[in-house]
Design a protein around this motif. Structure first.
Motif, PDB file in Angstrom:
ATOM      1  N   ALA A  50       0.832  -1.204   0.000  1.00  0.00           N
ATOM      2  CA  ALA A  50       0.000   0.000   0.000  1.00  0.00           C
ATOM      3  C   ALA A  50       0.869   1.258   0.000  1.00  0.00           C
ATOM      4  O   ALA A  50       2.003   1.243   0.496  1.00  0.00           O
ATOM      5  N   PRO A  51       0.369   2.351  -0.570  1.00  0.00           N
ATOM      6  CA  PRO A  51       1.145   3.605  -0.568  1.00  0.00           C
ATOM      7  C   PRO A  51       1.542   4.005   0.847  1.00  0.00           C
ATOM      8  O   PRO A  51       0.720   4.000   1.763  1.00  0.00           O
ATOM      9  N   GLY A  52       2.820   4.314   1.038  1.00  0.00           N
ATOM     10  CA  GLY A  52       3.305   4.766   2.328  1.00  0.00           C
ATOM     11  C   GLY A  52       3.574   3.682   3.346  1.00  0.00           C
ATOM     12  O   GLY A  52       3.996   3.962   4.464  1.00  0.00           O
ATOM     13  N   ALA A  53       3.348   2.418   2.970  1.00  0.00           N
ATOM     14  CA  ALA A  53       3.583   1.330   3.913  1.00  0.00           C
ATOM     15  C   ALA A  53       5.078   1.143   4.148  1.00  0.00           C
ATOM     16  O   ALA A  53       5.890   1.368   3.250  1.00  0.00           O
ATOM     17  N   PRO A  54       5.464   0.758   5.353  1.00  0.00           N
ATOM     18  CA  PRO A  54       6.892   0.509   5.610  1.00  0.00           C
ATOM     19  C   PRO A  54       7.369  -0.693   4.813  1.00  0.00           C
ATOM     20  O   PRO A  54       6.646  -1.674   4.637  1.00  0.00           O
ATOM     21  N   ARG A  55       8.586  -0.628   4.275  1.00  0.00           N
ATOM     22  CA  ARG A  55       9.143  -1.774   3.554  1.00  0.00           C
ATOM     23  C   ARG A  55      10.652  -1.687   3.596  1.00  0.00           C
ATOM     24  O   ARG A  55      11.235  -0.607   3.566  1.00  0.00           O
ATOM     25  N   LEU A  56      11.268  -2.850   3.674  1.00  0.00           N
ATOM     26  CA  LEU A  56      12.719  -2.941   3.682  1.00  0.00           C
ATOM     27  C   LEU A  56      13.274  -3.060   2.277  1.00  0.00           C
ATOM     28  O   LEU A  56      14.324  -2.535   1.955  1.00  0.00           O
ATOM     29  N   LEU A  57      12.565  -3.798   1.436  1.00  0.00           N
ATOM     30  CA  LEU A  57      12.982  -3.973   0.048  1.00  0.00           C
ATOM     31  C   LEU A  57      12.108  -3.103  -0.843  1.00  0.00           C
ATOM     32  O   LEU A  57      10.953  -2.819  -0.510  1.00  0.00           O
ATOM     33  N   PRO A  58      12.617  -2.685  -2.005  1.00  0.00           N
ATOM     34  CA  PRO A  58      11.867  -1.779  -2.880  1.00  0.00           C
ATOM     35  C   PRO A  58      10.768  -2.486  -3.660  1.00  0.00           C
ATOM     36  O   PRO A  58      10.799  -2.588  -4.871  1.00  0.00           O
ATOM     37  N   ILE A  59       9.761  -3.005  -2.938  1.00  0.00           N
ATOM     38  CA  ILE A  59       8.629  -3.661  -3.578  1.00  0.00           C
ATOM     39  C   ILE A  59       7.692  -2.593  -4.130  1.00  0.00           C
ATOM     40  O   ILE A  59       7.363  -1.629  -3.455  1.00  0.00           O
ATOM     41  N   ALA A  60       7.263  -2.775  -5.356  1.00  0.00           N
ATOM     42  CA  ALA A  60       6.420  -1.765  -5.996  1.00  0.00           C
ATOM     43  C   ALA A  60       5.055  -1.685  -5.322  1.00  0.00           C
ATOM     44  O   ALA A  60       4.494  -2.697  -4.906  1.00  0.00           O
TER      45      ALA A  60
END
Length: 402
Positions: free
Chosen positions: A72-82
């Motif tokens: 989801a837009p703005g969700a935290p992520r460690l890897l650059p998942i689209a």
């Protein structure tokens, strides 16, 4: 704990391990004292780290911990998942169930068994070529890199001369280093264009490979669309190439540090399947950085309340050394009988390519043990340089002799 941020008591993650082949000391501390702890990832987002085997299994299998929510837009992520990714890797049911059903046939036990002789032959050819050129040799360039990427190219039906471009694109796409977003977007676009052309070519002239099987996969008229096929191509390249390259490298280094165990394995090759499971359990090749989830309801883990909407990162490598599950968890026991490690995940997202990954590790190690019986490092291990900021840690080169 050494990496506590004095401000709010959270820890900075990923941890920095003094030894890239051994777990960071924080894992043992978390398992012992703080099995669920707040942390901040490089993006600045807060997450909960979960260390114990029982809790990690729960996070990986409990549907209240959503994979899809991280897109989801703005969700935290460690890897650059689209954002809005259509990869089976980041979907929840029912869409995950649908995609998994469609692609499972391409990784059926029968198809993987049929591939084994080719993988073993390729491993033998690569190690034989190293032996003919004579020592020293770079194991990364000679085996750990070309074996997995060649197998993936075989599965996708792409020419081997394009391997260099595939490597460059996926190296960038699987970087979690902060500030590389533009590079990641450019690499993804380049790979998308290549795979789009490849899919179109196969539709025009069918081939005998896994990508063609995915194109043709159908269930009651349901098929994968082009975006889903592209997403699966990304998953194959990331998990099938990078994870296996790093896994093989870490396995070799672990054995080279233990000459007695290396000799035992050479003398008793029947131990290889169990040894591979133990090498997977103890490996630091992947930190589980892609396993991030978002809680959709309030859930309690080890007495800690995780609120709905909060991010949770199950620490697979820590769970694989939980003394509540594994006797002498920090000891490499090549004939360990009970080994419920979580290196391939758990639950509905258990790795589709687990059988293939095991096969490649077994084939690569078997070839090295048989063809290069005197295998050892050609330089002190302290001279190895490691690629920074990658989801799957590996040295830039691995000079060996024999």
């Amino acid at each position: 704990m050494s990496s506590v941020d004095g401000g709010d008591g959270s820890v900075a993650f990923p941890f920095t391990a003094p030894d890239p082949v051994a777990p960071p000391p924080e894992y043992a501390q978390l398992l012992r004292d703080r099995p669920v702890v707040r942390a901040r990832i490089p993006s600045g987002d807060p997450v909960w780290l979960v260390a114990r085997h029982e809790d990690v299994r729960r996070v990986l299998s409990d549907r209240r911990f959503s994979r899809e929510a991280i897109t989801a837009p703005g969700a935290p992520r460690l890897l650059p998942i689209a954002e809005g990714s259509k990869s089976v890797f980041v979907m929840d049911p029912p869409e995950h169930t649908r995609l998994r059903r469609l692609v499972a046939g391409a990784f059926s036990p029968a198809r993987m068994r049929a591939l084994r002789p080719e993988v073993e032959r390729l491993a033998d050819e690569l190690v034989t070529a190293m032996a003919k050129e004579g020592p020293p040799a770079d194991l990364m360039a000679g085996l750990a890199g070309p074996l997995p990427i060649t197998v993936i190219c075989r599965l996708l039906g792409v020419p081997y001369e394009d391997v260099g471009r595939f490597r460059a694109w996926t190296d960038i796409m699987l970087s979690f280093a902060h500030g590389r977003r533009e590079e990641v977007v450019a690499a993804r676009q380049a790979l998308s264009q290549y795979l789009t052309g490849l899919i179109a070519a196969k539709r025009a002239r069918p081939t005998d490979d896994v990508l063609m099987a995915l194109i043709e996969a159908a269930d009651d008229g349901d098929r994968l669309d082009d975006e889903e096929l592209l997403a699966f191509g990304y998953t194959l390249l990331g998990a099938g190439y990078h994870a296996t390259t790093a896994g093989l490298t870490h396995a070799v280094l672990a054995l080279l540090r233990r000459p007695g165990e290396l000799r035992r394995l050479r003398e008793r090759p029947e131990l290889l399947p169990a040894a591979v499971e133990e090498l997977l359990r103890t490996s630091q090749a992947g930190g589980g950085l892609g396993a991030l989830r978002i809680a959709t309801e309030d859930v309690e883990l080890s007495g800690v309340r995780i609120a709905a909407g909060e991010a949770v990162l199950p620490l697979i490598n820590a769970a694989n050394r939980d003394p509540a599950v594994f006797t002498d968890p920090d000891t490499l026991c090549l004939d360990r009988e009970l080994n419920p490690h979580l290196s391939f995940g758990h639950g509905i997202h258990h790795c589709l390519g687990a059988q293939l990954g095991r096969m490649e590790l077994q084939a690569g190690l078997a070839a090295l043990l048989r063809i290069l019986p005197g295998l050892r490092l050609a330089v002190p291990e302290t001279e190895l340089t490691w690629s920074a900021g990658l989801a799957f840690a590996r040295p830039d080169a691995l000079p060996v002799t024999w």
